[in-house]
Design a protein around this motif. Structure first.
Motif, PDB file in Angstrom:
ATOM      1  N   ARG A  89       0.800  -1.230   0.000  1.00  0.00           N
ATOM      2  CA  ARG A  89       0.000   0.000   0.000  1.00  0.00           C
ATOM      3  C   ARG A  89       0.831   1.277   0.000  1.00  0.00           C
ATOM      4  O   ARG A  89       0.583   2.186  -0.776  1.00  0.00           O
ATOM      5  CB  ARG A  89      -0.939  -0.003   1.210  1.00  0.00           C
ATOM      6  N   ILE A  90       1.810   1.343   0.930  1.00  0.00           N
ATOM      7  CA  ILE A  90       2.538   2.605   1.076  1.00  0.00           C
ATOM      8  C   ILE A  90       3.524   2.828  -0.072  1.00  0.00           C
ATOM      9  O   ILE A  90       3.547   3.896  -0.670  1.00  0.00           O
ATOM     10  CB  ILE A  90       3.228   2.670   2.455  1.00  0.00           C
ATOM     11  N   ALA A  91       4.296   1.788  -0.411  1.00  0.00           N
ATOM     12  CA  ALA A  91       5.257   1.931  -1.505  1.00  0.00           C
ATOM     13  C   ALA A  91       4.572   2.327  -2.830  1.00  0.00           C
ATOM     14  O   ALA A  91       5.005   3.284  -3.474  1.00  0.00           O
ATOM     15  CB  ALA A  91       6.096   0.666  -1.653  1.00  0.00           C
ATOM     16  N   PRO A  92       3.475   1.627  -3.228  1.00  0.00           N
ATOM     17  CA  PRO A  92       2.804   2.045  -4.481  1.00  0.00           C
ATOM     18  C   PRO A  92       2.255   3.471  -4.420  1.00  0.00           C
ATOM     19  O   PRO A  92       2.274   4.196  -5.414  1.00  0.00           O
ATOM     20  CB  PRO A  92       1.648   1.043  -4.630  1.00  0.00           C
ATOM     21  N   MET A  93       1.765   3.889  -3.239  1.00  0.00           N
ATOM     22  CA  MET A  93       1.221   5.244  -3.116  1.00  0.00           C
ATOM     23  C   MET A  93       2.332   6.276  -3.343  1.00  0.00           C
ATOM     24  O   MET A  93       2.148   7.248  -4.080  1.00  0.00           O
ATOM     25  CB  MET A  93       0.599   5.430  -1.725  1.00  0.00           C
ATOM     26  N   ILE A  94       3.487   6.060  -2.734  1.00  0.00           N
ATOM     27  CA  ILE A  94       4.611   6.994  -2.892  1.00  0.00           C
ATOM     28  C   ILE A  94       5.083   6.989  -4.346  1.00  0.00           C
ATOM     29  O   ILE A  94       5.336   8.028  -4.942  1.00  0.00           O
ATOM     30  CB  ILE A  94       5.761   6.616  -1.924  1.00  0.00           C
TER      31      ILE A  94
END
Ligand SMILES: [Zn+2]
Length: 457
Positions: A112-117
């Protein structure tokens, strides 16, 4: 003083904190292709109820603690992700994001966090790629100018103790253990890390609830101002929560699902939902809260079109209703409510507490409450029924109590139960007006003795 250079310089140092989290999300947030239900630009208008929740997390709001007790499919996770992006881009500082376990923390970081960034240039330019050698970033630590994000598991005290945090996001708290490494509640341990920022900290606590009495999110919600999202009837304009009691269907057919207004009985359909959500407002049921804790409760019955429909809720209910395990899951994840365990034995203390927790809501047309009591060999069953005009009736409460009916203790519990007051939707407390007790040949002497004592004919 107002040269463009100076203004730009000042902005560089001190971001415009008047921008709220929802405004930021509408302007900047891109939902990643991989993880989101709807990829592309975030629009707060799709889930209007999230606006107030997100905006409590903006520095302009006096709220310190935000409690969100919710069903599935309402956008709760993205609400937290929007805040996370806002912190990195807009109000940088030390932030901690806690998930139930370290494994879940790692998975969340990766999925979730890596793709969002990755998909948002304004975040990507601030958080260095963890693959580059001297980035200082790992899966669980993301540094950015003037701040850092630590992703931790509630099952590891080491992670929770790692640093002071100004922003704390506690996700799925009902899945946390009660104790972490012998150091007590992981929630308290994490909140302690925010003490140095006691004047400008923000704490977001999100969860689907679990068991009544031990649910962490429900306890936190009860200490808050307890807001519910009320929507206006498309026919008469009466504001009301979307309650399961008001979801009507015929012949066990989910396709007939509609939402019936408590005031005018108008039946609203799925296509009315966007209007309902758009016109809705949060209403606080507990005015005596401290003003720093905002609590929000929202079931999946508010989920926007295309995510989870009333028909889906009925389908899942019909599949679950005969099985306590499935019904518990449905109650937790769809209604966003805690589940009352049915006791195997009579534990007086426990039942007494449960009386406090169990607050079945009585629809407002109800004028009289009656209770039917059925005495069996090993148990007693109650059904409280509400009666309105024209003998229309509602089942208000159903209760099954196991135990040895020859012992006086259980009869004390039964007496307490029959004296319980129920809260009608307009706030009026109602007592059971008439009790009908059927001994059916079981424990006849006890039933008669009890009836005489209670004044039941
Ligand atoms: Zn109406």
């Amino acid at each position: 003083m107002n040269s463009p250079y100076f203004t730009g310089f000042r902005h560089g140092l001190k971001p415009d904190t008047r921008m709220t989290v929802s405004e930021w999300a509408d302007e900047h947030r891109i939902l990643p292709m991989k993880s989101a239900k709807e990829a592309g630009r975030w629009r707060t208008t799709r889930t209007p109820y999230l606006k107030a929740i997100m905006d409590c997390l903006s520095p302009t709001s006096p709220v310190e603690r935000v409690v969100f007790m919710k069903g599935a499919q309402v956008g709760g996770t993205e609400c937290g992700n929007n805040w996370l992006g806002y912190v990195i881009h807009h109000t940088p500082g030390p932030m901690m994001y806690v998930l139930p376990t370290l494994d879940m923390a790692k998975r969340t970081s990766k999925q979730r966090i890596a793709p969002m960034i990755e998909e948002m240039p304004i975040l990507k330019e601030r958080v260095k790629d963890s693959r580059s050698r001297d980035s200082g970033n790992t899966q669980l630590v993301k540094e950015f100018p003037n701040g850092v994000l630590i992703i931790a598991g509630a099952n590891s005290a080491t992670g929770l103790r790692s640093m002071p945090a100004r922003f704390l996001f506690l996700d799925e708290v009902d899945a946390y253990d009660d104790d972490v490494d012998g150091e007590g509640s992981p929630i308290n341990l994490a909140i302690k890390r925010t003490a140095t920022f006691s004047r400008n900290r923000k704490i977001l606590m999100v969860s689907t609830p679990n068991i009544a009495g031990s649910s962490k999110i429900e306890t936190a919600y009860e200490q808050s101002n307890q807001q519910q999202y009320q929507v206006p009837c498309t026919q008469c304009g009466h504001f009301q929560s979307i309650e399961w009691n008001q979801i009507k269907f015929e012949d066990n057919d989910p396709q007939t699902a509609s939402f019936e207004c408590v005031a005018c009985q108008h039946q609203m359909r799925e296509h009315d939902k966007p209007r309902l959500l758009e016109g809705g407002k949060w209403v606080a049921l507990n005015e005596e809260a401290d003003g720093k804790t905002a609590g929000f409760h929202l079931s999946s019955l508010y989920s926007p079109n295309g995510w989870y429909s009333w028909a889906d809720a009925v389908t899942d209910f019909l599949a679950a209703k005969g099985d306590p395990v499935l019904l518990k899951d449905w109650t937790n994840t769809v209604l966003g409510q805690t589940w009352q365990e049915q006791g195997e034995t009579v534990d007086h203390e426990l039942l007494y507490q449960r009386r406090e927790h169990y607050q079945a809501e009585v629809p407002w047309p109800v004028e009289v409450l009656t209770c039917g009591v059925d005495v069996q060999d090993d148990r007693i069953e109650f059904e409280v029924v509400g009666w309105g005009a024209g003998e229309e009736s509602w089942s208000i409460d159903y209760y099954r109590l196991y135990g040895d009916l020859s012992r006086p203790e259980i009869w004390k519990v039964i007496a307490e139960k029959l004296r319980q007051a129920y809260k009608r939707q307009d706030g009026v407390m109602m007592n059971i007006a008439q009790v009908c007790m059927d001994s059916g040949g079981h424990f006849t002497d006890e039933v008669y003795a009890f009836s005489r004592k209670m004044g039941i004919d």
